[in-house]
Every structure is written in C-alpha cells, then in structure tokens.
Write an enzyme that holds these catalytic residues in place. Structure first.
Site, PDB file in Angstrom:
ATOM      1  N   ASN A  52       0.020 -13.562   9.251  1.00 33.74           N
ATOM      2  CA  ASN A  52      -0.732 -14.780   8.908  1.00 33.74           C
ATOM      3  C   ASN A  52      -1.464 -14.636   7.572  1.00 33.74           C
ATOM      4  OD1 ASN A  52      -2.898 -13.152   9.485  1.00 33.74           O
ATOM      5  ND2 ASN A  52      -3.817 -14.496  11.019  1.00 33.74           N
ATOM      6  N   ALA A  93       0.336  -6.224  13.468  1.00 34.56           N
ATOM      7  CA  ALA A  93      -0.639  -7.281  13.140  1.00 34.56           C
ATOM      8  C   ALA A  93      -1.888  -7.072  13.992  1.00 34.56           C
ATOM      9  CB  ALA A  93      -0.036  -8.648  13.420  1.00 34.56           C
ATOM     10  N   TYR A 162     -13.197  -3.057  18.674  1.00 34.86           N
ATOM     11  CA  TYR A 162     -11.868  -2.777  18.126  1.00 34.86           C
ATOM     12  C   TYR A 162     -11.147  -1.709  18.963  1.00 34.86           C
ATOM     13  CZ  TYR A 162      -8.444  -0.611  14.922  1.00 34.86           C
ATOM     14  OH  TYR A 162      -7.308  -0.065  14.378  1.00 34.86           O
ATOM     15  N   ASN A 191      -6.211   8.590  10.108  1.00 36.49           N
ATOM     16  CA  ASN A 191      -6.635   7.690   9.029  1.00 36.49           C
ATOM     17  C   ASN A 191      -5.515   7.623   7.996  1.00 36.49           C
ATOM     18  OD1 ASN A 191      -8.987   8.280  10.530  1.00 36.49           O
ATOM     19  ND2 ASN A 191     -10.213   7.539   8.833  1.00 36.49           N
ATOM     20  N   VAL A 206     -10.232   6.261   0.972  1.00 42.39           N
ATOM     21  CA  VAL A 206      -9.327   6.750  -0.084  1.00 42.39           C
ATOM     22  C   VAL A 206      -9.156   5.676  -1.146  1.00 42.39           C
ATOM     23  CG1 VAL A 206      -6.964   7.511  -0.615  1.00 42.39           C
ATOM     24  CG2 VAL A 206      -8.115   8.347   1.455  1.00 42.39           C
ATOM     25  N   VAL A 221     -21.184   8.774  -0.621  1.00 40.41           N
ATOM     26  CA  VAL A 221     -20.884   9.509   0.608  1.00 40.41           C
ATOM     27  C   VAL A 221     -22.007   9.232   1.599  1.00 40.41           C
ATOM     28  CG1 VAL A 221     -20.780  11.852   1.567  1.00 40.41           C
ATOM     29  CG2 VAL A 221     -19.546  11.310  -0.544  1.00 40.41           C
ATOM     30  N   GLY A 295     -23.580   5.269  14.518  1.00 40.32           N
ATOM     31  CA  GLY A 295     -22.400   5.295  15.385  1.00 40.32           C
ATOM     32  C   GLY A 295     -21.203   6.010  14.776  1.00 40.32           C
TER      33      GLY A 295
HETATM   34  P1  NAD Z   1      -3.562  -4.311   7.246  1.00 43.49           P
HETATM   35  O1  NAD Z   1      -4.785  -5.152   7.379  1.00 43.49           O
HETATM   36  O2  NAD Z   1      -3.096  -3.982   5.878  1.00 43.49           O
HETATM   37  O3  NAD Z   1      -2.369  -4.963   8.057  1.00 43.49           O
HETATM   38  C1  NAD Z   1      -2.553  -5.807   9.152  1.00 43.49           C
HETATM   39  C2  NAD Z   1      -1.716  -7.045   8.907  1.00 43.49           C
HETATM   40  O4  NAD Z   1      -1.816  -7.902  10.042  1.00 43.49           O
HETATM   41  C3  NAD Z   1      -2.196  -7.853   7.691  1.00 43.49           C
HETATM   42  O5  NAD Z   1      -1.096  -8.128   6.835  1.00 43.49           O
HETATM   43  C4  NAD Z   1      -2.761  -9.138   8.282  1.00 43.49           C
HETATM   44  O6  NAD Z   1      -2.603 -10.254   7.433  1.00 43.49           O
HETATM   45  C5  NAD Z   1      -1.959  -9.238   9.575  1.00 43.49           C
HETATM   46  N1  NAD Z   1      -2.648  -9.981  10.630  1.00 43.49           N
HETATM   47  C6  NAD Z   1      -3.938  -9.863  11.025  1.00 43.49           C
HETATM   48  N2  NAD Z   1      -4.189 -10.731  12.024  1.00 43.49           N
HETATM   49  C7  NAD Z   1      -3.037 -11.395  12.262  1.00 43.49           C
HETATM   50  C8  NAD Z   1      -2.665 -12.431  13.170  1.00 43.49           C
HETATM   51  N3  NAD Z   1      -3.542 -12.928  14.046  1.00 43.49           N
HETATM   52  N4  NAD Z   1      -1.394 -12.889  13.132  1.00 43.49           N
HETATM   53  C9  NAD Z   1      -0.490 -12.395  12.240  1.00 43.49           C
HETATM   54  N5  NAD Z   1      -0.801 -11.438  11.350  1.00 43.49           N
HETATM   55  C10 NAD Z   1      -2.047 -10.941  11.368  1.00 43.49           C
HETATM   56  O7  NAD Z   1      -3.835  -2.979   8.070  1.00 43.49           O
HETATM   57  P2  NAD Z   1      -2.970  -1.645   8.217  1.00 43.49           P
HETATM   58  O8  NAD Z   1      -3.833  -0.539   7.760  1.00 43.49           O
HETATM   59  O9  NAD Z   1      -1.635  -1.807   7.642  1.00 43.49           O
HETATM   60  O10 NAD Z   1      -2.875  -1.536   9.804  1.00 43.49           O
HETATM   61  C11 NAD Z   1      -1.704  -1.859  10.537  1.00 43.49           C
HETATM   62  C12 NAD Z   1      -1.905  -1.447  11.989  1.00 43.49           C
HETATM   63  O11 NAD Z   1      -2.149  -0.044  12.093  1.00 43.49           O
HETATM   64  C13 NAD Z   1      -3.074  -2.164  12.675  1.00 43.49           C
HETATM   65  O12 NAD Z   1      -2.658  -2.534  13.967  1.00 43.49           O
HETATM   66  C14 NAD Z   1      -4.145  -1.096  12.749  1.00 43.49           C
HETATM   67  O13 NAD Z   1      -4.988  -1.290  13.849  1.00 43.49           O
HETATM   68  C15 NAD Z   1      -3.311   0.157  12.887  1.00 43.49           C
HETATM   69  N6  NAD Z   1      -4.026   1.351  12.404  1.00 43.49           N
HETATM   70  C16 NAD Z   1      -4.266   1.508  11.071  1.00 43.49           C
HETATM   71  C17 NAD Z   1      -4.929   2.644  10.648  1.00 43.49           C
HETATM   72  C18 NAD Z   1      -5.222   2.895   9.197  1.00 43.49           C
HETATM   73  O14 NAD Z   1      -5.788   3.938   8.865  1.00 43.49           O
HETATM   74  N7  NAD Z   1      -4.866   2.007   8.277  1.00 43.49           N
HETATM   75  C19 NAD Z   1      -5.363   3.606  11.582  1.00 43.49           C
HETATM   76  C20 NAD Z   1      -5.102   3.377  12.933  1.00 43.49           C
HETATM   77  C21 NAD Z   1      -4.424   2.260  13.331  1.00 43.49           C
END
Ligand code: NAD
Length: 342
Positions: A52, A93, A162, A191, A206, A221, A295
């Site tokens: 979205n 997403a 979350y 991460n 990062v 930091v 936290g």
């Molecule tokens: P990001 O925000 O770059 O990607 C998430 C994507 O989901 C975005 O493009 C956003 O537009 C889309 N989105 C959000 N809500 C939506 C909805 N309701 N409908 C459709 N699209 C939607 O984040 P990311 O870092 O690429 O994370 C991707 C996944 O990995 C997530 O589920 C996140 O929880 C998980 N994750 C990421 C990390 C990290 O370090 N980046 C760590 C643990 C888990």
C-alpha cells in the site's frame, strides 16, 4: 495495476511446456520485500507484489513484477490470493514501527493480525497448497528475559504491541497448519540492514548512522552504547526466505516447529557498530550520548543452529563487509539525488 487475474486451477502457470512457479510478495515495495521479489524473479518465478506504499516506494518494486497498490487487509488482496495460483506467499507487509505500535495498538493489530488473517483465510479456502513464509522478529518476540543467544523454543515475552501482533500472527499460522494443513514457515529476523533500508526499521540505526556520516554530523548513541543487537545483511535474509519457500519443512505442529531465527548469533554493541561504520566511511565524526530509551533491551542476539540444520542456511556476509557495502549504497544514492536535483 492488473485487477483481473487469469483463473488457474493448477499450482503454477504453464508457459509452453515449461511450468513457471508463482510467488506473491506482500510488502514488496519495502526494504526487505523488494530484495525478496528480486530473488524470486532471479530464481525463475513469476512475481506479484502487494503493497500500500505506506512506507515502501514504488521504485523499489522490480520492473518484471506485477504490482498491486493495495492494503493486505482488503478484499482485493484476498482475491489476488484466491485467484493467483501461488506456490508461495512471502508475507512481509507490516506495521513495523515499535513506537507507533505503542501509540496506536489497534492500527498495529489491524495491519499485522487482521491483514495476515485476511491472506490466511483466502489461502486456506482456495489456495491450500500454497506455502506461506511469514516474517517475524527475533529481536522482540523473546523479550528482555532472553538469555542470548536465544533459541526458537525460548519463552516468549513480547514487550510491545508490535511484538504481540507478530507473535499472534505466528500463532495463527501454527493453528492454520494444525487445522487445515496450510503449510508455513516463520522467519524471526535479527536486525536487518543493507541497501534500500529506511531509517524507521528495527535496524534503522545503520541507515541513520550512514546518513549522519554523509552529512558529517555526530552519531547519537542512546544510553552507554553497550547494548547489543544481532545485525544481519539483507542478502543473507533473502536467501533464508528463498530456502524457507523451497526446502522441505518439518512436519511437526506447534508455535516453534517451523520457526527459524535468522541472524548471526553475534551481539554487536552500538558503539562497535558506530566505529565499524566510521571505518567503512573513512571519516570520523563525534559520538554524542543521549539518555537510555525506556524499555530498550540490553542484550539481544539469536541462535541460528536450527536454520542451518533444517534449511541449510548460514549467514555469509560479515558485518564489516556488509556495512561497507551498505555505506557505499547510501553514498551512491546521495550522489544520484544531488545530480538529479542539479
Ligand atoms: P518496510 O517498511 O521497508 O517494508 C514493509 C512494507 O509493507 C512497506 O513497503 C509498506 O509500504 C508495506 N505495508 C505496510 N502496511 C501495509 C498494508 N497494510 N498493506 C500493504 N502493504 C503494507 O520494512 P522491512 O524492514 O522491509 O520489513 C519487512 C518485514 O520484515 C516486516 O514484516 C517486518 O516486521 C519484518 N522484520 C524486519 C526487520 C528489520 O530489521 N528490518 C526485523 C524483523 C522483522
């Protein structure tokens, strides 16, 4: 946008005599999702992307993928799952901002729980042979009681809405497997950092530090900087998603049965990260200390033996190499933006 999908009863489309596997990547305009879409295209899949664009960017979506600008919780997204004949859905997403989840837990649950359920219901009814690869978090579901490196079966102590919503979605996946046989794998990321990262993510530090270094500004930091995190490069993460989608998974049921930590099993302190990035950038900026954030976990890194044994996955990019490659990407993007503006 393409709304009408060809109705296909089989698992994959046939192109001439060749069967072309199909993948749906939700969140495919985001940081990790866009790399996942690239990986499946390179692996010979037809790829559809649902996003979205709430935090993702349209330009991240690979040109060869079919893009749908949709909410994962919408009836249209469910329809795509029903009619898309996907072999795999990599569901990324999400609302993934911890602070936002605290401020608006209902919104967080709407995206992360109800959005996931929308896809699961569509899949179990009309795409029961499709495998779901769900992206969860090894940083948050275990909580501060974890004694790192944390294994998958460690007790879960989610400490933010979350983390609660991610864990809830994991429980639903386990339930759908047990009740309906809908196959799924859960990847609990450390991460994640790398090219295309935005500052808001779990490893946002990062990208924040890269931008600060490019601006010649001090790195902030929080606390004493000795808190550790498990930093994993996005290239290693997408390989894990690929293996989780294509390898045989254990038949056991239960929350942790097909959950895999995806990290390095190494805890890196924020201070260490800052100095490694300064080295990668070849520049020194001051470090300023700010009060510890309430936290915040002190130590967090995850055990990765299970992913190695079951999926044959190991992280290949060490932190120094990964940070250097990430900094270079941020520097190149700066240059492109500056040239574009001039
Ligand atoms: P990001 O925000 O770059 O990607 C998430 C994507 O989901 C975005 O493009 C956003 O537009 C889309 N989105 C959000 N809500 C939506 C909805 N309701 N409908 C459709 N699209 C939607 O984040 P990311 O870092 O690429 O994370 C991707 C996944 O990995 C997530 O589920 C996140 O929880 C998980 N994750 C990421 C990390 C990290 O370090 N980046 C760590 C643990 C888990």
């Amino acid at each position: 946008m393409r709304w009408q999908l060809p109705v296909n009863q089989g698992r994959s489309f046939e192109k001439g005599t060749q069967v072309v596997p199909r993948a749906l990547v939700t969140g495919g305009a985001g940081f990790i999702g866009s790399h996942v879409a690239d990986r499946f295209l390179a692996g010979g899949y037809e790829v559809d992307v649902i996003d979205n664009l709430s935090s993702g960017r349209r330009e991240n979506v690979p040109g060869a993928a079919t893009f749908y600008e949709l909410d994962v919780g919408s009836p249209e997204a469910a329809d795509i799952v029903r009619r898309g004949s996907f072999d795999v859905i990599v569901h990324l997403a999400a609302q993934m901002d911890v602070r936002k989840s605290v401020a608006d837990p209902a919104y967080d649950a709407k995206v992360n729980i109800l959005g996931t359920l929308n896809l699961l219901e569509a899949a179990r009814k009309e795409a029961p042979r499709c495998r779901i690869v769900f992206t969860s978090t090894g940083g948050a579901v275990y909580g501060t009681f974890a004694n790192p490196p944390t294994v998958e079966t460690h007790s879960k102590e989610p400490e933010s809405p979350y983390a609660v919503s991610k864990l809830s979605a994991e429980y639903y996946l386990a339930y759908y497997f047990q009740l309906y046989g809908l196959e799924s794998a859960v990847l609990r990321f450390g991460n994640v950092y790398g090219p295309r990262q935005d500052p808001h993510g779990e490893a946002g530090v990062v990208s924040i530090f890269c931008n600060r270094l490019l601006d010649g500004r001090a790195l902030t930091v929080f606390g004493d900087g000795l808190q550790t995190r498990d930093y994993i490069h996005v290239a290693d993460v997408i390989e894990a998603a690929w293996l989780a989608a294509t390898r045989t998974l254990p038949d056991d049921s239960g929350l942790d049965a097909r959950a895999f930590n995806i990290g390095t099993a190494i805890g890196t302190s924020v201070l260490d990260l800052a100095s490694q990035l300064q080295r990668a950038a070849g520049t020194n900026v001051p470090i300023e200390f700010a009060p510890k954030r309430p936290g915040e976990q002190q130590e967090s890194f995850i055990a990765i033996g299970k992913a190695s044994q079951v999926l044959g996955w190991v992280p290949r990019i060490d932190l120094a190499e990964g940070l250097a490659n990430t900094y270079k990407w941020f520097a190149a993007r700066r240059l492109t933006e500056a040239t574009g503006r001039s």
